[in-house]
Design a protein around this motif. Sequence first.
Motif, PDB file in Angstrom:
ATOM      1  N   GLN A 737      -0.001-121.083 -14.394  1.00 17.06           N
ATOM      2  CA  GLN A 737      -1.270-120.362 -14.225  1.00 17.06           C
ATOM      3  C   GLN A 737      -2.479-121.283 -14.206  1.00 17.06           C
ATOM      4  OE1 GLN A 737      -1.731-116.983 -16.864  1.00 17.06           O
ATOM      5  NE2 GLN A 737       0.475-116.734 -17.005  1.00 17.06           N
TER       6      GLN A 737
ATOM      7  N   GLU C 253     -11.548-132.472 -31.811  1.00 17.38           N
ATOM      8  CA  GLU C 253     -12.108-131.125 -31.713  1.00 17.38           C
ATOM      9  C   GLU C 253     -12.545-130.699 -33.112  1.00 17.38           C
ATOM     10  OE1 GLU C 253      -9.192-128.452 -30.161  1.00 17.38           O
ATOM     11  OE2 GLU C 253      -9.244-129.305 -28.138  1.00 17.38           O
ATOM     12  N   GLN C 412      -2.528-131.874 -29.440  1.00 16.44           N
ATOM     13  CA  GLN C 412      -3.117-130.544 -29.564  1.00 16.44           C
ATOM     14  C   GLN C 412      -3.596-130.327 -30.986  1.00 16.44           C
ATOM     15  OE1 GLN C 412      -0.865-127.281 -27.826  1.00 16.44           O
ATOM     16  NE2 GLN C 412      -2.278-125.853 -28.798  1.00 16.44           N
TER      17      GLN C 412
ATOM     18  N   HIS D   7      -7.140-108.041 -18.297  1.00 14.40           N
ATOM     19  CA  HIS D   7      -6.052-107.119 -17.981  1.00 14.40           C
ATOM     20  C   HIS D   7      -5.887-106.022 -19.019  1.00 14.40           C
ATOM     21  CE1 HIS D   7      -4.479-110.960 -15.997  1.00 14.40           C
ATOM     22  NE2 HIS D   7      -4.834-110.163 -15.011  1.00 14.40           N
ATOM     23  N   LEU D  19      -5.676-123.084 -26.755  1.00 11.98           N
ATOM     24  CA  LEU D  19      -5.328-124.425 -26.316  1.00 11.98           C
ATOM     25  C   LEU D  19      -6.483-125.403 -26.409  1.00 11.98           C
ATOM     26  CD1 LEU D  19      -2.990-126.114 -25.244  1.00 11.98           C
ATOM     27  CD2 LEU D  19      -3.888-125.751 -22.966  1.00 11.98           C
ATOM     28  N   GLY D  20      -7.682-124.996 -26.003  1.00 10.67           N
ATOM     29  CA  GLY D  20      -8.804-125.934 -26.039  1.00 10.67           C
ATOM     30  C   GLY D  20      -9.582-125.902 -24.738  1.00 10.67           C
ATOM     31  N   ALA D  21     -10.299-126.977 -24.489  1.00  9.92           N
ATOM     32  CA  ALA D  21     -11.243-127.027 -23.379  1.00  9.92           C
ATOM     33  C   ALA D  21     -10.591-126.596 -22.067  1.00  9.92           C
ATOM     34  CB  ALA D  21     -11.800-128.437 -23.249  1.00  9.92           C
ATOM     35  N   LEU D  24     -10.981-129.176 -18.074  1.00  8.72           N
ATOM     36  CA  LEU D  24     -10.411-130.506 -17.844  1.00  8.72           C
ATOM     37  C   LEU D  24      -9.559-130.448 -16.580  1.00  8.72           C
ATOM     38  CD1 LEU D  24      -9.154-130.961 -21.509  1.00  8.72           C
ATOM     39  CD2 LEU D  24     -11.275-131.871 -20.543  1.00  8.72           C
ATOM     40  N   LEU D  54      -9.402-122.324 -23.195  1.00  9.51           N
ATOM     41  CA  LEU D  54      -8.221-121.596 -22.756  1.00  9.51           C
ATOM     42  C   LEU D  54      -7.561-120.850 -23.910  1.00  9.51           C
ATOM     43  CD1 LEU D  54      -6.714-124.365 -20.473  1.00  9.51           C
ATOM     44  CD2 LEU D  54      -7.372-122.072 -19.702  1.00  9.51           C
ATOM     45  N   TRP D  55      -7.297-119.594 -23.670  1.00 12.47           N
ATOM     46  CA  TRP D  55      -6.545-118.764 -24.609  1.00 12.47           C
ATOM     47  C   TRP D  55      -5.400-118.109 -23.831  1.00 12.47           C
ATOM     48  CZ3 TRP D  55      -8.014-117.568 -29.865  1.00 12.47           C
ATOM     49  CH2 TRP D  55      -9.267-118.094 -30.265  1.00 12.47           C
ATOM     50  N   TYR D  56      -4.281-117.990 -24.489  1.00  5.87           N
ATOM     51  CA  TYR D  56      -3.078-117.416 -23.869  1.00  5.87           C
ATOM     52  C   TYR D  56      -2.784-116.081 -24.548  1.00  5.87           C
ATOM     53  CZ  TYR D  56       1.981-117.182 -22.737  1.00  5.87           C
ATOM     54  OH  TYR D  56       3.232-116.818 -22.319  1.00  5.87           O
ATOM     55  N   HIS D  62       0.587-112.218 -21.295  1.00 11.51           N
ATOM     56  CA  HIS D  62       0.980-113.598 -20.993  1.00 11.51           C
ATOM     57  C   HIS D  62       0.051-114.284 -20.007  1.00 11.51           C
ATOM     58  CE1 HIS D  62       5.413-113.353 -22.528  1.00 11.51           C
ATOM     59  NE2 HIS D  62       4.539-112.861 -23.379  1.00 11.51           N
ATOM     60  N   ALA D  63      -1.151-113.793 -19.871  1.00 11.81           N
ATOM     61  CA  ALA D  63      -2.098-114.463 -18.977  1.00 11.81           C
ATOM     62  C   ALA D  63      -2.846-115.546 -19.753  1.00 11.81           C
ATOM     63  CB  ALA D  63      -3.094-113.450 -18.421  1.00 11.81           C
ATOM     64  N   TRP D  64      -3.089-116.651 -19.068  1.00 10.33           N
ATOM     65  CA  TRP D  64      -3.997-117.662 -19.606  1.00 10.33           C
ATOM     66  C   TRP D  64      -5.408-117.275 -19.198  1.00 10.33           C
ATOM     67  CZ3 TRP D  64      -3.410-121.619 -22.930  1.00 10.33           C
ATOM     68  CH2 TRP D  64      -2.097-122.001 -23.254  1.00 10.33           C
ATOM     69  N   ALA D  82      -7.469-117.368 -15.876  1.00 10.63           N
ATOM     70  CA  ALA D  82      -7.404-118.762 -15.440  1.00 10.63           C
ATOM     71  C   ALA D  82      -6.794-118.887 -14.048  1.00 10.63           C
ATOM     72  CB  ALA D  82      -6.594-119.588 -16.439  1.00 10.63           C
ATOM     73  N   LYS D  83      -5.766-118.141 -13.793  1.00  4.07           N
ATOM     74  CA  LYS D  83      -5.055-118.264 -12.525  1.00  4.07           C
ATOM     75  C   LYS D  83      -5.964-117.904 -11.355  1.00  4.07           C
ATOM     76  CE  LYS D  83      -0.704-116.881 -10.393  1.00  4.07           C
ATOM     77  NZ  LYS D  83       0.455-115.999 -10.484  1.00  4.07           N
ATOM     78  N   LYS D  86      -8.688-120.629 -10.776  1.00  2.00           N
ATOM     79  CA  LYS D  86      -8.233-121.827 -10.083  1.00  2.00           C
ATOM     80  C   LYS D  86      -7.929-121.525  -8.623  1.00  2.00           C
ATOM     81  CE  LYS D  86      -6.546-126.124 -10.193  1.00  2.00           C
ATOM     82  NZ  LYS D  86      -5.489-126.657 -11.016  1.00  2.00           N
TER      83      LYS D  86
END
Lengths: 993, 206, 416, 91
Positions: A737, C253, C412, D7, D19-21, D24, D54-56, D62-64, D82-83, D86
């Motif tokens: 994704q 972070e 991470q 969603h 996840l973080g930034a 990138l 980014l969060w999942y 299950h979307a980022w 995210a998908k 991009k």
Amino acid sequence: MSTQPFRLAAGGLIDRGRALDFSFDGTSYRGYAGDTLASALLANGVRLVGRSFKYHRPRGILSAGPEEPNALVELRSGARREPNTRATVVELFAGLDAASQNRWPSLAFDLLSINGLVSPALVAGFYYKTFMWPASFWEKLYEPLIRRAAGLGRAAGTEDPDHYEKAFAFCDLLVIGGGPAGLAAALAAGRSGARVILCDEDFRLGGRLLADKREIGGKPATEWLAATLAELESLPEVRIMPRTTVFGLYDHGIYGAVERVADHLPQPPAHLPRQRSWRIHARRAILAAGALERPIVFAGNDRPGVMLAGAVRAYVNRHGVLPGRETVLFTAGDDGWTTARDIAAVGGKVAAIIDSRSADPARKALADKLGARLFAGGAVLGARGGRQLGGVTIRDASGAVSELSCDLLAVSNGWNPTLHLTSHQNGKPAWDEDLQCFVPGTVPAGLAVAGSAAGRFTLAQALEDGARLGSEAAAEVGVAAKPAEAVPVTDPETNGLSPVWRVTGGKGKAFVDYQNDVTDKDVELAAREGFRPVEHLKRYTTLGMATDQGKTSNLAGLAIMAEQTGRTIPQTGTTTFRPPYTPVAIGALAGHHRGKDFRPVRLAPTHDWSKEQGAVFVEAGQWLRAQYYPRPGESDWLTTVNREVKAVRAGVGICDVSTLGKIDIQGADAAEFLERVYINGWKALPVGKARYGLMLREDGFVMDDGTTSRLGDSHFLMTTTTANAGKVMQHLEFCHQVLWPELDIRMVSVSEQWAQVAIAGPKARETLRGVVDPEHDLSNEGFPYLAARPVTVGGGIPARLFRISFSGELAYELAVPADYGDAMMRALMQAGAPFGITPYGTEALGVMRIEKGHVAGNELNGQTTARDLGLGRMMSAKKDFVGRLMAGRQALVEQDRPSFVGFKPVDPGQRLRAGAHFIGIGKAAVMENDEGYMTSVAYSPHLSHWMGLGLIKGGAARIGERVRAYDPVRNGDVVVEICSPVFVDPEGARLHG
Amino acid sequence: MAETARSWAARGAWAGIAQAGQLGATGPAGVTATLLDGFGLATLIAAPGGAAALSQAIVARLGIALPAMPKIASSASHDVIWSGPDQWLLRATTREGFGSLLEALSAQAAVSDQSDARAALRLSGPRVRDVLAKGVMLDLHPAAFAVGDTGLTSIAHIGVHLWRLADGPDGSVFEIMVARSMVGSFWSWFAASAAEFGCRVSTGRG
Amino acid sequence: MRYSIFSLLSQTLQGHKGWTPAWRDPAPKPEYDVIIIGGGGHGLATAHYLASRHGITNVAVLEKGYLGSGNVGRNTTIIRSNYLLPGNTPFYELSMKLWEGLEQDLNYNAMVSQRGVLNLYHSDAQRDAFARRGNAMRLAGVDSELLDTEQVRTMLPYLDFDNARFPIQGGLLQRRGGSARHDAVAWGFARAADSRGVDMIQNCEVTGITMSGGRAIGVETSRGPIRAKKIAMAVAGNSSRVAEMAGMRLPIETHVLQAFVSEGLKPLIDCVVTFGAGHFYISQSDKGGLVFGGDIDGYNSYAQRGNLPVIEDVMESAMALWPGLGRVRMLRHWGGVMDMSMDGSPIIDTTPVDGLYLNAGWCYGGFKATPASGFCFAHLIATGQPHPVATAYRLDRFATGRVIDEKGAGAQPNLH
Amino acid sequence: MRITCPHCGARDAQEFSYLGAADLQRPEGMAASEAAMATYVYQRDNPAGVHRELWYHAAGCHAWLVVTRDTRSHEITAVEVAKVRKAGATA
């Protein structure tokens, strides 16, 4: 049974028809339904309730609410003992059993009260300045003594027999506090149809309307209260939650609350929890939590019998208890006079009123009417008495000092808004110079503050705020708000106040923080020593750090510091509050999740079958897996495991592998995707074949491994390790994704769909032949090593068969829909019976994979590279893949990184242990000589000695060399020989059998 | 998936976990729970840009369209339940013919059979929302979670998929699906949570 | 003035009127030899060791709030040196040795209490991983003992041994580990540094770093510009913000970690215990409060407060470990913001900017490191060379791959 | 915290993993340099303020997601898939 000598003959919101017997420190008493423990003790004339933290001073009851610093008791006994319970908020129940705490041997005679004698030395921070010499005495002598003396009540320690729950709620409007402001708010919003939750920490709604005799609309306020509650109860979208404390405000309108479901009962009834913690999601909230009254700092202000004036009023009006025969009132404002009036109204004696403000004819007239001596412009210099107040020393306006005897001193010094929740999101309260208190400053989005909590102290303001803010909240959430009706307050209210932060000149200690025994002198000392920022003041003196979080003390401490440093109160600092508003039981916040229910357990579809076979199970991450299957007569686990291993290598065994992660990967770009996430190549893998794959994290270290099969041109089935299944799925979704959304990849976990079993051993094929439907060719040619194809079993049940091996034997993994997992095991047992088929568990699985030198979780520990594990050659040089570049960093390719080899004891009788470090023979056991460590060990029944896998500098180049496997934490020091990690069948002949 | 008689006995997800009877408080049950078994279930994932075509194929075969939102659409014999972007669960009340249906759909979607992967529970009764509130972090108020709404979320650290069906004789009806391996722990939470109101448990077909 | 039982008694007789301020409250001078940004534990310790070990006293510690207002005043007070990797173990052991002599060095009782730190294990694999660590500690000269279930039961009989989801199989014990009184550590270092002439300047926020020819030559502050020959950052939690003033990005972070204290209780638990099947650790303070904590909230945050999911997770772990805590009440919870580095280990190094020194990336382990961090940072500032036990804490280790990843969690931060 | 998944709707942050930034850019392909990759893997802006991250939706769809959140106040001002982001960008 005593006769409740301080109970008024009539009045109060208690049910005199329901007498409740209870005991305190072993003595039996009687109270009524509607009492708190505090009101019942006061009714019975019990004044001495506890001992203070540091000096063990006798303490009584100061307040009538959650701010109580003194009257802390151990409630209940045995495993249900609850230390530090505020008697002022405990709802009385029949059989209640409470005891005083922090005293020895008894409350009345407490040996540690000698601390009071040495108290001049025990000033703030004294311990930082001493106990340093000799150095060893601190831990051996001083600290144990301090620890024994410190602390308050005794926790039960043993398992809490009650259970707890969590719950989640959603509303348009959360109203915090069921006093006049909160009720008006709930009513305004509720009438318009909004979803309202109204929480109150008390067991009875009404707030100060229960404690004060007021009029609304020309009638007693209790009538308005009853009518309002009745209407609220009739509104379907309004939920009223008494005994529920909203303790914290969290991000995005989430409020933490705890509901005391059964604390008012001797023990929870069947099927009910003791407490329930709520996570309330509120689009809007109104804080209508009222205000807390402030004491005055003067010598002896902690004597049992010194009480907040508003609390006295609550006991008189709500509980029908007048907690003294002869009352003196010390007040800095009009509010205290209400207490005098209410005492007189029930026939009590108000001996004197000391009003710190200058003379005023109206007040003089009122005092005369009450029959009380008035000392305008006076002050209480000190209170005397030990276990019970005996009298006060007062100074009049002229400075003359005199003594008055009394057994109750009501103190009134204005109120502080209960704004705690407004500061939970780092909000800072603001000082209001007119009101002489902190009021909410920055208030979090979605929260409004009503009535006293906002510093709007009159009843009229409370009702007005509530109605207005309730309507506004309804409008904001999009409910058609009905205009709020004006409710007139019909009795007069005055609110004059000129607060007195402390009175100097008295004899003895004057307490700022009662519970932590912080005196005004401690604050002065902090100022003298430079601990002037408010946080330094709190930390150095412990002001505000006790179980009451300084509800009655913070402001006075600030005021004294301000006076000492020549600053104003707001220049000195603000009072902020951390959650929770009042302490919350750990059990409530844990809810259902303790013991076996701490975390969910995952069971394979074959679990019950394994249980039937007598398996011993082991926690493997979330799963419970069969570890081994002991048989009668087997003395220890090793005997069992040896038997299982031998049975596999000699005949056939079966082992559940359903727990492996299974990911269905479909889509036109599936092969391309695997190229990018695995280090090895996938495009050339034919349909119907499986391949071992290794994936790295982007930082170049190994993430996971497994076998992936090509089921169709654009259809793969990936397996992951049991432990990493979730992590790998998330990683693949990220890759798809976030990194490469242009690829056509469609992934879903099918881990739960399939029951999968490994069938291993020379007789695996014959066994399988009895299970797989006959039309499927299982011959070595027809179903060669690494074949992976659909088959049917049991007469047409779709299944998948993989010829893969972890054990090095001829082996297969058979997957069937989970509903057939149990039947599969039974069918295999039957088919394999002629070959002595043996179920084996994770231990035997581990032995055999070590015998074959396969890496597993112990080697894939997040610190190893593919090269470290001897798998470096799998890394394709022709394609990019996750982790490729970082795996090439200088430190990851150095030759002397510990790398993967096998180890065997030079003396075959010696046992190896994982976790041992390798040290060169003859070298000192120091860090500099550390060459690596043992990752996995097992006893090989095949070799009849222990064997190990591990990582050692130089790796395979050193095969044949001997080193020490040094394991001092288990007294191990074994000479081992470095060898190939493949201990059994290095040619792989058995695999292809 | 099973379409012909087999010599192996199937053992559903609830076996050994829960059975018919009464839980917790006695008296009129506040909650009614039906353990569902025997349904067919599969994940369908549309190809990039292929959701409309897949939906048409489903309409053609089953008469129901794939919801683009977190909703469930039902016919007498089948449900399609949104389970992620471009992803649905297809459920059949019976496994008869389910395998061939999946095969037929595999031209339009990535199809993964999940018939054995989930345990399912149907809940109703006057206190059903009070029980669910002890674990579900979603607002299930009738106005916030309407008939036909679905949500993927978690209960007591266990991933669940739940939805609301048309109201029944005792009010709102919810169904919950949970991973088969975790159904024991799920049931432990459910039994503890429903005990307060009393729960009548029965078995039924999905 | 020197603190002792004699000074205390003598002051008691004088009504405590003669105590003097623990430190001066000076105005900033225009220039110093060394400026330390950050008046938390590490900054104050650095000042003390610069002055006491290297004779460098023309030093200012610039603190935007009050001394000790960072993580030194927000942590759960645990000290230990039970590390696995050779890059870490000797450093933390130096710290432990400094703790052991701290009171005498500072003439301040920081209440160092070596009550033992026990890490519980719940599986064979975890046991072996702990053995690996315990053996590594022994090789580095650090005490460690591997206990079995029965030995743990003797120490802590009230834990859940019999009904646990993840049964306790034993533990790794470091007897010399324990706790210290966190605020007193800050105050002790501050007072000691002050007594050697270091200026502790409170309410002085650094707003910029003054550069000249690629070199840092001073700072802009809320109390005016100050020049310095060397500028040292000790602002963990805010390292990225200060580094940005010098144009640097860091492998860090900022995350929030919550901590908890219960109401005061009579002695109940005599060591520090960590749960191995969840994120939870607990000890009891001298005052009687149970001090406990768990995992970080897991998202970037400078807000110094966390949220309910982690709070509940901590309480669940508490109950799983010790079901007798059910009726014990949590009194307060709070959050601190920390530098979570990309490998879970700290950085003590020079930077690409001349004259600018970096002490950062302490994750949630900064408190126990306080003395050694100050000691090694002072060494680096004074000599230009890393202290021998801190050579692994290089800023370039991420580029070279020489990461120090105790948990093997990878790049991470919220997994460390 | 609550994160409004495009969603699934508003959900507790507990349902997501972080996840973080978010912004990138992974250096793709065989030509990418080790130094650029090290920067991508390790270096972070770590702002005190608005952060795209980014969060999942692990317990949900299950979307980022790319969440725009202020790291000082935790206020969330935007959530994107995210998908989609991009795919919509010029690749």
